[in-house]
Design an enzyme around this catalytic site. Structure first.
Site, PDB file in Angstrom:
ATOM      1  CD  GLU A 110      -3.124  -0.848   0.297  1.00 52.26           C
ATOM      2  OE1 GLU A 110      -3.096   0.152  -0.447  1.00 52.26           O
ATOM      3  OE2 GLU A 110      -4.062  -1.663   0.305  1.00 52.26           O
ATOM      4  CD  GLU A 132      -3.649  -7.307   2.614  1.00 54.67           C
ATOM      5  OE1 GLU A 132      -4.723  -6.746   2.931  1.00 54.67           O
ATOM      6  OE2 GLU A 132      -2.549  -6.751   2.693  1.00 54.67           O
TER       7      GLU A 132
HETATM    8  C1  IPT Z   1      -5.375  -3.801   3.459  1.00 53.97           C
HETATM    9  C2  IPT Z   1      -3.988  -3.689   4.030  1.00 53.97           C
HETATM   10  O1  IPT Z   1      -3.014  -4.078   3.120  1.00 53.97           O
HETATM   11  C3  IPT Z   1      -3.804  -4.482   5.264  1.00 53.97           C
HETATM   12  O2  IPT Z   1      -2.619  -4.040   5.873  1.00 53.97           O
HETATM   13  C4  IPT Z   1      -4.955  -4.331   6.195  1.00 53.97           C
HETATM   14  O3  IPT Z   1      -5.048  -3.009   6.569  1.00 53.97           O
HETATM   15  C5  IPT Z   1      -6.209  -4.735   5.500  1.00 53.97           C
HETATM   16  O4  IPT Z   1      -6.394  -3.926   4.375  1.00 53.97           O
HETATM   17  C6  IPT Z   1      -7.422  -4.553   6.366  1.00 53.97           C
HETATM   18  O5  IPT Z   1      -7.334  -5.146   7.595  1.00 53.97           O
HETATM   19  S1  IPT Z   1      -5.662  -2.289   2.623  1.00 53.97           S
HETATM   20  C7  IPT Z   1      -7.385  -2.116   2.433  1.00 53.97           C
HETATM   21  C8  IPT Z   1      -7.669  -0.658   2.184  1.00 53.97           C
HETATM   22  C9  IPT Z   1      -7.865  -2.928   1.302  1.00 53.97           C
END
Ligand code: IPT
Length: 985
Positions: A416, A492
């Protein structure tokens, strides 16, 4: 120039030694872990001016343990140095790069150490910091040595010119905030200090400062190729490979067993010369991208991973080796094969464990500038040339430190940080330095400087489009062909916040079907709770885990930090058990009609020699036969079909539901689990009683409603007693009441945009504050039939619940029917009844899915059986309390008082059951598990026709249509149960 210029300037550090691998060596080393003198300054105006001076009298200072995070010291009872603060994306200071506020908590550390003669006899003497958050300066014996940044990266300084044998003195000044903080905006607690180990290293002259092991594997020839970058004149020894002090300048082709996460074969090697020996472990493997697939040793692999932050509720980001080992063992026990070290290089010992136990690793660099997004990415460092050195410095320190770990298959540039030239430069550098690994970075959507098309939280539809290459093109058409040639990864997905994630099975189905999809990493491994102690009320003294806002933070992101597959104390949540079954190494399919069991290996390398199979046959959930099943050893990816065991073929003696379950278990003990550990299961029903997912009622629609006319006095029908308006007041002489219920204590996934946001749909309908009216009552000799109309204030959308009570031989039957009144739309949390029963009934036995909680879209990890649990065990203590503990497809349940059964409930068709010592309202109001206190008089039993799925909307897709409870499905909704006294049986 200010002596603290480094805090606010762009330099990655001054006077440091060039980065190199962390090596286990024969050269002398001295740990500086342990007690240091400590003082916390409030900011740059409050510093100890002569901090570096050996003469400074620090005898009145505190002592602090190194390594540690100072905000965690003394918790839970006597915190001394400020508090952790949680933000996800927001910077907790004005975005004025590279400057940070003067109010900058600063830890001043001092200690002495005794240096043996050999450290200074020849060569150099270095000091190595494995991690200091976020910027620091170092003095030794009164001399300024240097400064550093890059919290989760190692820094070395040369002390040769200042140290002497005997007593020496070091001082370190550590600032919580620095220009480096702009690059370290990860979704986690802000904590500070010397949080990883510190060591003094002797570097003998002519010693081996650095080694780079290249251990490739040619799968066609079955040969490993070993090449070592090491100083001239050094030799290489590997007894197992028959290499005895051969020249490291050579390249050696040797017959080896390759390293994979399933077969983590390591070879001990020694690189030596006259003055030093260094010991490493080589794992032979070759990683490549071919035809849009990720191949290791020529074989396509699927990443079934988790994002792991480093966290411990007592010590923060300082972890013991035991904790790291626990993480790895839990992952292996739950069939996880990959870790993304989100979002920074981990403690180096963690990677040793990944090499040893076998986990594919995406090693991620300590770069995240997420907070700039809230200012439209203005001044984002990623594309600003003034930050280039800082970016390059970080990738160099990661790659140099970790280059000898076979488990690391991807270098990730960070997380990010949008996109930009500095990230592209990091990629180019890493590729040049180490062409053997692949580059990952999710922010490079155009895929012009990465080797994998990586995304987060995409919907199933989008993932399928990518799989079929029908997804929209890149913005710059010249990148499109390349992106379509790359594999796709969800770095993720499935946000494990609170109750959930739901819908894992559907994702896995896609990953298993399409070669272009190389799997994904669940967000995330652990709830980052911070230990606290309840100071008052009935739970005074009990520990619990704090989240954002519990530490007086002015800006924070609540419990978004509690989104892991394990709770803060590392207890697996039901989500982890669910994931384990979804990604199990074997898929078991039982076909009772054909009399066969099919076992398919999902492994890529290993055979199934380590897996044993045993069956369990149960009648109405009671085990009647168990035994082994002979399944031939399957090579990776193979399938075998065997016959059902004879015991499964003979019919049961009486009418019952007969089920068979086949469990795949460890045939012998491994490093990570004992013999018999369950890896997977499959089950099937052998008898022909069908189990509908949702019952249909037999009752006709309710009569045209009219006001109920109170009957003469209390009514008794069989074992049930009703008040004059037809409301249940007792069953078998126990006080029991009952009301329709449509609400569930809001889960995190209910709150966010992708879900059926509670605030926009459920709350306006007042589903959490229903008011009820007995709209109809009819009584005859053995029936009481009532219609309850329920609704929330303001709205004309209501629900009619028809309840027909009929005395039967050994109890009383309740038929229900639910009809929505008015123009309902969208989803409904649940439809069912809430019963208040005596608080002394402290145990439940059920025949249905178990043992863990299940929801419409989290049913993979549970099987059909008969289970008993105390009311306490039925609760899942999510870090923020919310709906939990439902047991699905329940055909029968029994409540007991001190193990003595008191009430039995038989469902004609399976229903969902939830049993808890507090009401839904109470659960909804609680902020932490310690806010929950069992009700004095009642326990609460929910019998539900249906409940909405859980999904992943806290940061991903909502509940899939197949698992949603929507208004249009409420047709002939209702169930039938019979209440019986267990003593009659
Ligand atoms: C995404 C992040 O990469 C991760 O660090 C964490 O914050 C997660 O979201 C949520 O728990 S970024 C999100 C704006 C898609």
């Amino acid at each position: 120039m200010s002596p603290h210029a480094y805090v606010n300037d762009l330099s990655p550090g001054n006077n440091r030694v060039s980065p190199r691998a962390l090596l286990s060596s024969s050269a002398a080393r001295l740990s500086l872990d342990g007690d240091w003198r400590f003082r916390l300054a409030t900011g740059l105006d409050d510093l100890t001016l002569d901090l570096g001076s050996p003469e400074l009298d620090d005898s009145r200072w505190d002592t602090i343990a190194v390594p540690s995070c100072w905000q965690m010291i003394g918790r839970p009872d006597a915190p001394r140095y400020g508090a952790p603060a949680y933000t996800n994306i927001k910077f907790p200071f004005p975005v004025d790069p590279p400057f940070v506020p003067d109010e900058n908590p600063t830890g001043e550390y001092r200690r002495t150490f005794e240096l043996p003669e050999e450290f200074v006899a020849d060569g150099r003497c270095l000091i190595r910091f494995e991690g200091v958050d976020s910027a620091f300066a170092l003095w030794c014996n009164g001399v300024w040595i240097g400064d550093g940044k890059g919290s989760r990266l190692p820094t070395e300084f040369d002390l040769t010119h200042v140290v002497r044998p005997g007593i020496n003195q070091v001082a370190v000044r550590v600032h919580q905030w620095s220009s480096g903080s702009y690059l370290e905006d990860q979704d986690m607690w802000w904590v500070s200090g010397i949080f990883r180990s510190v060591t003094i290293l002797h570097r003998p002259s002519g010693g081996i400062d650095d080694v780079f092991v290249h251990a490739d594997y040619d799968h066609e020839q079955g040969l490993g190729r070993l090449r070592i970058d090491a100083p001239a004149g050094t030799t290489l020894t590997c007894r197992e490979l028959g290499l005895d002090r051969v020249d490291t300048a050579g390249s050696y082709d040797v017959a080896v067993d390759p390293w994979t996460a399933e077969t983590p074969r390591l070879y001990s090697i020694t690189v030596a010369n006259d003055v030093e020996e260094v010991h490493l472990r080589a794992g032979f493997r070759t990683v490549e991208i071919t035809d849009g697939q990720l191949l290791v040793n020529g074989v396509p692999i699927l990443l079934q991973g988790v994002n792991r932050h480093e966290w411990h509720p007592l010590t923060g980001r300082t972890l013991s080796e035991e904790t790291m080992r626990r993480d790895v063992e839990l992952m292996k026990q739950h069939n996880i094969n990959a870790v993304r070290t989100s979002h920074y290089p981990p403690d180096p010992r963690f990677l040793d464990l990944c090499d040893e136990y076998g986990l594919w690793v995406i090693d991620e660099c300590d770069v995240e500038t997420h907070g700039f997004v809230l200012n439209d990415w203005r001044n984002n460092p990623s594309d600003d040339p003034i930050w280039r050195d800082a970016y390059l410095d970080r990738i160099q320190r990661m790659v140099e430190r970790d280059k000898n770990h076979p488990s690391v298959v991807f270098w990730s540039l960070g997380n990010e940080a949008d996109t930009g030239a500095n990230l592209a430069a990091m990629s180019a550098w890493a590729l040049r330095r180490d062409p053997s690994r692949l580059i990952h970075y999710e922010g490079n959507r155009e895929c012009d400087y990465v080797d994998v098309y990586s995304k987060m939280y995409d919907s199933l539809d989008f993932v399928e489009q990518v799989a079929l290459r029908t997804d929209p093109p890149t913005s710059d058409p010249s990148n499109d062909a390349r992106r379509r040639s790359l594999p796709y990864l969800l770095c993720e997905y499935a946000h494990a916040m609170g109750n959930g994630p739901g819908g894992l099975a559907e994702y896995q189905e896609l990953f298993d079907t399409h070669p272009r999809l190389i799997g994904g990493f669940i967000w995330e491994w652990i709830d980052h709770g911070v230990v606290l102690r309840q100071d008052s009320g009935p739970n005074a003294g009990r520990l619990y885990y704090g989240y954002g806002g519990d530490f007086g933070e002015q800006v924070h992101d609540r419990n978004f930090i509690a989104d892991g597959l394990v709770l803060p104390d590392r207890t697996p949540s039901p989500g982890l058990t669910e994931y384990a079954q979804v990604i199990a190494p074997v898929r078991i399919t039982i076909d009772p009609a054909a009399g066969t069991i099919q076992v398919r290996s999902r492994l890529s390398f290993a055979d199934t020699a380590h897996i044993g199979f045993r069956y369990v046959i149960s009648d109405d959930g009671i085990e009647v036969a168990i035994g082994d099943v002979d399944v031939p050893v399957l090579a990776a990816g193979e399938t075998a079909t065997v016959s059902l065991p004879a015991a499964a073929v003979s019919p049961p003696r009486q009418r019952c539901e007969r089920w068979i379950r086949l469990e795949a278990v460890l045939a012998g003990k491994t490093d990570w689990a004992p013999t018999g550990h369950r890896l997977a299961f499959g089950e099937a029903q052998l008898t022909q009683i069908s189990v509908p997912q949702r019952p249909r009622t037999a009752l006709p629609p309710p009569p045209v409603h009219r006001d109920s006319s109170p009957a003469g006095g209390p009514l008794t029908i069989g074992p049930a007693t009703f008040d004059v308006r037809g409301r249940l007041v007792a069953l078998f002489d126990h006080p029991v009441t009952l009301l329709p219920a449509l609400w569930r204590a809001t889960i995190d996934n209910d709150k966010y945009a992708g879900g059926q946001a509670v605030e926009t749909v459920w709350e306006p309908l007042g589903l959490h504050r229903l008011q009820h009216r007995m709209a109809h009552l009819a009584v005859d000799d053995d029936h009481v039939s009532v219609v309850v109309r329920s609704g929330g204030a303001i709205t004309d959308r209501m629900i009619d619940t028809t309840l027909v009570w009929t005395a039967v031989d050994d109890g009383i039957q309740l038929q229900t029917r639910f009809d929505l009144v008015g123009p309902w739309q969208g989803t409904i949390p649940r439809i069912g009844l809430q019963l208040a029963v005596p608080a002394a009934w402290d145990e439940m036995t059920w025949f249905g899915l178990g043992p863990q909680e299940t929801y419409a879209d989290t049913r993979s990890g549970a099987w059909t059986g008969r289970f008993t649990a105390s009311i306490e065990q039925l609760q899942t203590p999510y870090t923020r309390p919310q709906e939990n503990g439902q047991r699905s497809l329940v055909r029968r349940l029994e409540l007991a008082n001190d193990s003595e059964p008191v009430l039995r409930i038989d469902a004609e068709a399976p229903i969902s059951v939830t049993y808890r010592p507090w009401s839904t309202d109470h659960l909804e109001a609680a902020r932490h598990p310690v806010d929950l206190v069992p009700d004095h008089n009642n326990n609460w039993l929910h019998l539900d026709w249906a409940q909405h799925g859980v999904g992943s909307a806290a940061c991903g897709p909502g509940v899939l249509p197949a698992h949603a409870l929507t208004a249009d499905q409420v047709v002939d909704a209702g169930f039938t149960v019979t209440f019986r006294s267990p003593h009659d049986h």
